[in-house]
Write an enzyme that holds these catalytic residues in place. Structure first.
Site, PDB file in Angstrom:
ATOM      1  N   LYS A  25       0.838  -1.222   0.000  1.00 20.63           N
ATOM      2  CA  LYS A  25       0.000   0.000   0.000  1.00 20.63           C
ATOM      3  C   LYS A  25       0.866   1.263   0.000  1.00 20.63           C
ATOM      4  O   LYS A  25       0.624   2.186  -0.775  1.00 20.63           O
ATOM      5  CB  LYS A  25      -0.924   0.025   1.234  1.00 20.63           C
ATOM      6  CG  LYS A  25      -1.869  -1.164   1.331  1.00 20.63           C
ATOM      7  CD  LYS A  25      -2.759  -1.069   2.543  1.00 20.63           C
ATOM      8  CE  LYS A  25      -2.046  -1.108   3.881  1.00 20.63           C
ATOM      9  NZ  LYS A  25      -1.312  -2.370   4.147  1.00 20.63           N
ATOM     10  N   ARG A  97      -9.863   1.061   8.408  1.00 23.13           N
ATOM     11  CA  ARG A  97      -9.292  -0.225   8.795  1.00 23.13           C
ATOM     12  C   ARG A  97     -10.352  -1.143   9.389  1.00 23.13           C
ATOM     13  O   ARG A  97     -10.081  -2.299   9.687  1.00 23.13           O
ATOM     14  CB  ARG A  97      -8.240   0.085   9.845  1.00 23.13           C
ATOM     15  CG  ARG A  97      -7.160  -0.880  10.026  1.00 23.13           C
ATOM     16  CD  ARG A  97      -6.097  -0.708   9.000  1.00 23.13           C
ATOM     17  NE  ARG A  97      -4.845  -1.225   9.478  1.00 23.13           N
ATOM     18  CZ  ARG A  97      -3.665  -0.715   9.157  1.00 23.13           C
ATOM     19  NH1 ARG A  97      -3.571   0.306   8.369  1.00 23.13           N
ATOM     20  NH2 ARG A  97      -2.583  -1.264   9.611  1.00 23.13           N
ATOM     21  N   ARG A 136      11.792  -5.730   5.240  1.00 21.70           N
ATOM     22  CA  ARG A 136      11.630  -4.284   5.075  1.00 21.70           C
ATOM     23  C   ARG A 136      12.586  -3.539   6.011  1.00 21.70           C
ATOM     24  O   ARG A 136      12.753  -3.911   7.173  1.00 21.70           O
ATOM     25  CB  ARG A 136      10.191  -3.863   5.391  1.00 21.70           C
ATOM     26  CG  ARG A 136      10.022  -2.342   5.391  1.00 21.70           C
ATOM     27  CD  ARG A 136       8.600  -1.893   5.359  1.00 21.70           C
ATOM     28  NE  ARG A 136       7.773  -2.483   6.394  1.00 21.70           N
ATOM     29  CZ  ARG A 136       6.457  -2.380   6.428  1.00 21.70           C
ATOM     30  NH1 ARG A 136       5.819  -1.735   5.472  1.00 21.70           N
ATOM     31  NH2 ARG A 136       5.770  -2.942   7.394  1.00 21.70           N
ATOM     32  N   ARG A 164      11.088  -1.962  11.504  1.00 26.26           N
ATOM     33  CA  ARG A 164       9.941  -1.510  12.295  1.00 26.26           C
ATOM     34  C   ARG A 164       9.684  -2.473  13.456  1.00 26.26           C
ATOM     35  O   ARG A 164       9.867  -3.688  13.315  1.00 26.26           O
ATOM     36  CB  ARG A 164       8.687  -1.443  11.406  1.00 26.26           C
ATOM     37  CG  ARG A 164       8.454  -0.062  10.830  1.00 26.26           C
ATOM     38  CD  ARG A 164       7.387   0.004   9.799  1.00 26.26           C
ATOM     39  NE  ARG A 164       6.107  -0.621  10.135  1.00 26.26           N
ATOM     40  CZ  ARG A 164       5.021  -0.525   9.374  1.00 26.26           C
ATOM     41  NH1 ARG A 164       5.058   0.179   8.252  1.00 26.26           N
ATOM     42  NH2 ARG A 164       3.907  -1.118   9.719  1.00 26.26           N
ATOM     43  N   ARG A 175      -0.746  -8.869  13.217  1.00 25.58           N
ATOM     44  CA  ARG A 175      -1.290  -7.891  12.254  1.00 25.58           C
ATOM     45  C   ARG A 175      -2.126  -8.591  11.191  1.00 25.58           C
ATOM     46  O   ARG A 175      -3.162  -8.073  10.770  1.00 25.58           O
ATOM     47  CB  ARG A 175      -0.145  -7.115  11.600  1.00 25.58           C
ATOM     48  CG  ARG A 175       0.477  -6.104  12.542  1.00 25.58           C
ATOM     49  CD  ARG A 175       1.881  -5.731  12.102  1.00 25.58           C
ATOM     50  NE  ARG A 175       1.927  -5.009  10.864  1.00 25.58           N
ATOM     51  CZ  ARG A 175       3.008  -4.921  10.093  1.00 25.58           C
ATOM     52  NH1 ARG A 175       4.129  -5.530  10.444  1.00 25.58           N
ATOM     53  NH2 ARG A 175       2.965  -4.236   8.977  1.00 25.58           N
TER      54      ARG A 175
HETATM   55  P1  AP5 Z   1       4.903  -1.547   1.868  1.00 26.13           P
HETATM   56  O1  AP5 Z   1       4.582  -0.751   0.655  1.00 26.13           O
HETATM   57  O2  AP5 Z   1       5.603  -0.857   3.005  1.00 26.13           O
HETATM   58  O3  AP5 Z   1       3.578  -2.326   2.350  1.00 26.13           O
HETATM   59  P2  AP5 Z   1       2.299  -1.818   3.140  1.00 26.13           P
HETATM   60  O4  AP5 Z   1       1.113  -2.507   2.549  1.00 26.13           O
HETATM   61  O5  AP5 Z   1       2.278  -0.311   3.178  1.00 26.13           O
HETATM   62  O6  AP5 Z   1       2.616  -2.462   4.545  1.00 26.13           O
HETATM   63  P3  AP5 Z   1       2.489  -1.893   6.014  1.00 26.13           P
HETATM   64  O7  AP5 Z   1       3.181  -2.913   6.865  1.00 26.13           O
HETATM   65  O8  AP5 Z   1       2.991  -0.482   6.149  1.00 26.13           O
HETATM   66  O9  AP5 Z   1       0.963  -1.913   6.224  1.00 26.13           O
HETATM   67  P4  AP5 Z   1       0.218  -2.049   7.547  1.00 26.13           P
HETATM   68  O10 AP5 Z   1      -1.163  -1.870   7.078  1.00 26.13           O
HETATM   69  O11 AP5 Z   1       0.461  -3.288   8.328  1.00 26.13           O
HETATM   70  O12 AP5 Z   1       0.878  -0.949   8.478  1.00 26.13           O
HETATM   71  P5  AP5 Z   1       0.568   0.607   8.693  1.00 26.13           P
HETATM   72  O13 AP5 Z   1       1.854   1.302   8.579  1.00 26.13           O
HETATM   73  O14 AP5 Z   1      -0.595   1.044   7.872  1.00 26.13           O
HETATM   74  O15 AP5 Z   1       5.777  -2.809   1.411  1.00 26.13           O
HETATM   75  C1  AP5 Z   1       6.246  -3.745   2.358  1.00 26.13           C
HETATM   76  C2  AP5 Z   1       7.650  -4.222   1.937  1.00 26.13           C
HETATM   77  O16 AP5 Z   1       7.542  -4.912   0.690  1.00 26.13           O
HETATM   78  C3  AP5 Z   1       8.663  -3.094   1.716  1.00 26.13           C
HETATM   79  O17 AP5 Z   1       9.924  -3.529   2.130  1.00 26.13           O
HETATM   80  C4  AP5 Z   1       8.640  -2.874   0.207  1.00 26.13           C
HETATM   81  O18 AP5 Z   1       9.888  -2.395  -0.271  1.00 26.13           O
HETATM   82  C5  AP5 Z   1       8.340  -4.281  -0.301  1.00 26.13           C
HETATM   83  N1  AP5 Z   1       7.569  -4.296  -1.552  1.00 26.13           N
HETATM   84  C6  AP5 Z   1       6.527  -3.490  -1.895  1.00 26.13           C
HETATM   85  N2  AP5 Z   1       6.047  -3.827  -3.097  1.00 26.13           N
HETATM   86  C7  AP5 Z   1       6.795  -4.889  -3.528  1.00 26.13           C
HETATM   87  C8  AP5 Z   1       6.774  -5.702  -4.697  1.00 26.13           C
HETATM   88  N3  AP5 Z   1       5.899  -5.512  -5.684  1.00 26.13           N
HETATM   89  N4  AP5 Z   1       7.667  -6.710  -4.784  1.00 26.13           N
HETATM   90  C9  AP5 Z   1       8.567  -6.944  -3.785  1.00 26.13           C
HETATM   91  N5  AP5 Z   1       8.644  -6.199  -2.654  1.00 26.13           N
HETATM   92  C10 AP5 Z   1       7.757  -5.187  -2.526  1.00 26.13           C
HETATM   93  O19 AP5 Z   1       0.053   0.588  10.217  1.00 26.13           O
HETATM   94  C11 AP5 Z   1       0.936   0.306  11.276  1.00 26.13           C
HETATM   95  C12 AP5 Z   1       0.178   0.383  12.591  1.00 26.13           C
HETATM   96  O20 AP5 Z   1      -0.367   1.720  12.789  1.00 26.13           O
HETATM   97  C13 AP5 Z   1      -1.045  -0.552  12.702  1.00 26.13           C
HETATM   98  O21 AP5 Z   1      -0.700  -1.865  13.079  1.00 26.13           O
HETATM   99  C14 AP5 Z   1      -1.874   0.180  13.768  1.00 26.13           C
HETATM  100  O22 AP5 Z   1      -1.347  -0.016  15.052  1.00 26.13           O
HETATM  101  C15 AP5 Z   1      -1.667   1.654  13.397  1.00 26.13           C
HETATM  102  N6  AP5 Z   1      -2.680   2.105  12.430  1.00 26.13           N
HETATM  103  C16 AP5 Z   1      -2.457   2.584  11.168  1.00 26.13           C
HETATM  104  N7  AP5 Z   1      -3.618   2.918  10.561  1.00 26.13           N
HETATM  105  C17 AP5 Z   1      -4.605   2.639  11.458  1.00 26.13           C
HETATM  106  C18 AP5 Z   1      -6.018   2.755  11.419  1.00 26.13           C
HETATM  107  N8  AP5 Z   1      -6.667   3.222  10.342  1.00 26.13           N
HETATM  108  N9  AP5 Z   1      -6.708   2.385  12.526  1.00 26.13           N
HETATM  109  C19 AP5 Z   1      -6.087   1.911  13.633  1.00 26.13           C
HETATM  110  N10 AP5 Z   1      -4.748   1.758  13.727  1.00 26.13           N
HETATM  111  C20 AP5 Z   1      -4.000   2.130  12.657  1.00 26.13           C
END
Ligand code: AP5
Length: 229
Positions: A25, A97, A136, A164, A175
Site C-alpha cells: 500500500k 481499517r 523491510r 519496524r 497484524r
Molecule cells: P509496503 O509498501 O511498506 O507495504 P504496506 O502494505 O504499506 O505495509 P504496512 O506494513 O505499512 O501496512 P500495515 O497496514 O500493516 O501498516 P501501517 O503502517 O498502515 O511494502 C512492504 C515491503 O515490501 C517493503 O519492504 C517494500 O519495499 C516491499 N515491496 C513493496 N512492493 C513490492 C513488490 N511488488 N515486490 C517486492 N517487494 C515489494 O500501520 C501500522 C500500525 O499503525 C497498525 O498496526 C496500527 O497499530 C496503526 N494504524 C495505522 N492505521 C490505522 C487505522 N486506520 N486504525 C487503527 N490503527 C492504525
C-alpha cells in the site's frame, strides 16, 4: 520509471488503498500520488510520526502500534479527518481499517459534500507478505522504505537502516490476524456500493502500479495519463 506533471482536473481524486500488511500500500500509494498529484495520506506514517515526536497522542498509540493492534478508532479519526479537506485530493493508505472507521469516513465526506471515487484492494498470497515484511528496512537518513531482498538500499543512502517494531514474526502474525478479522470485511462493504476494484499485487512494483492506474476512475486517470513505467 518517469512521471510527467499531472494535469489539473476540476475534481481531485479521492481514493482508498486496501490491503493486508505488506501488500504494498505504502509503495504504491506514493507512486500513485506522484502520478495523480493527490496527497498520500498514510495513517501508519502519521501514527509513527506522532510516536517519534513523543506527543501525548503518540505515547497513547505506541503500545497498540508495537503490538500490531489497531489504535482505537476515535484516536485515528482525530489524526486522519483533518486531511480530507486537502484540495489536491488524497489517497488513503491504511484507513479505513474497520467498518466503524469506514462509516465515520462516509459521514465526514457527506458533511463536506465529497464522494469516495474508488477503493483499490491489493491482493497477494500470505507467504509473500511475510517475506516482504521481514526484509523491510527504513532509512533513518532519508525516510525511504527499502527491502533487503527486493529493493536493497543504494550506496548513496547512508542509513542506518531500521526494522519496524511490528515487523517481527509474532507482530506480523498478529497484524495479519487483525487484518482478517477487522479490515477484510471492508471489501464486502465497498463491493456492495460498486466502489471496489481488486488488483493483483504480486510481481514488479511498476507492473502493479500500471494495473492500479488502469483501474482508476476517470478524474484520477486523466491526471495519471502521462505516467510511463
Ligand atoms: P509496503 O509498501 O511498506 O507495504 P504496506 O502494505 O504499506 O505495509 P504496512 O506494513 O505499512 O501496512 P500495515 O497496514 O500493516 O501498516 P501501517 O503502517 O498502515 O511494502 C512492504 C515491503 O515490501 C517493503 O519492504 C517494500 O519495499 C516491499 N515491496 C513493496 N512492493 C513490492 C513488490 N511488488 N515486490 C517486492 N517487494 C515489494 O500501520 C501500522 C500500525 O499503525 C497498525 O498496526 C496500527 O497499530 C496503526 N494504524 C495505522 N492505521 C490505522 C487505522 N486506520 N486504525 C487503527 N490503527 C492504525
Amino acid at each position: 520509471m518517469t512521471h510527467t506533471k499531472p494535469e489539473s482536473t476540476a475534481v481531485p481524486p479521492h481514493l482508498v488503498l486496501l490491503g493486508a500488511p505488506g501488500a504494498g500500500k505504502g509503495t504504491q500509494a506514493a507512486l500513485l500520488a506522484a502520478a495523480t498529484g493527490a496527497t498520500h495520506v498514510s495513517t501508519g506514517d502519521l501514527v509513527r510520526a506522532a510516536i517519534a515526536g513523543g506527543t501525548p497522542l503518540g505515547r497513547a498509540m505506541q503500545g497498540y502500534s508495537d503490538r500490531g493492534e489497531l489504535v482505537p478508532d476515535d484516536t485515528i479519526l482525530q489524526i486522519v479527518l483533518p486531511h480530507l479537506a486537502d484540495p489536491a485530493g488524497w489517497i488513503l493508505d491504511g484507513f479505513p481499517r474497520d467498518v466503524a472507521q469506514a462509516r465515520a469516513l462516509d459521514a465526514a465526506l457527506a458533511a463536506q459534500g465529497m464522494d469516495l471515487d474508488r477503493v483499490l484492494a491489493l491482493d497477494i498470497a500470505e507467504a509473500a507478505l511475510c517475506e516482504r515484511l521481514q526484509d523491510r528496512r527504513l532509512s533513518a537518513a532519508t525516510g525511504r522504505t527499502y527491502n533487503l531482498r527486493f529493493d536493497p538500499p543504494p550506496p548513496g543512502d547512508p542509513g542506518p537502516f531500521v526494522q519496524r517494531a511490528d515487523d517481527h514474526p509474532d507482530e506480523i502474525r498478529r497484524r495479519l490476524q487483525v487484518y482478517h478479522e477487522q479490515t477484510e470485511p471492508l471489501r464486502a462493504y465497498y463491493a456492495g456500493r460498486g466502489l471496489l476494484r481488486t488488483i493483483d499485487a504480486d510481481g514488479p512494483v511498476e507492473a502493479i502500479q500500471a494495473r492500479l492506474i488502469a483501474a482508476l476512475p476517470a478524474n484520477a486517470a486523466g491526471r495519471a495519463h502521462g505516467y510511463a513505467p
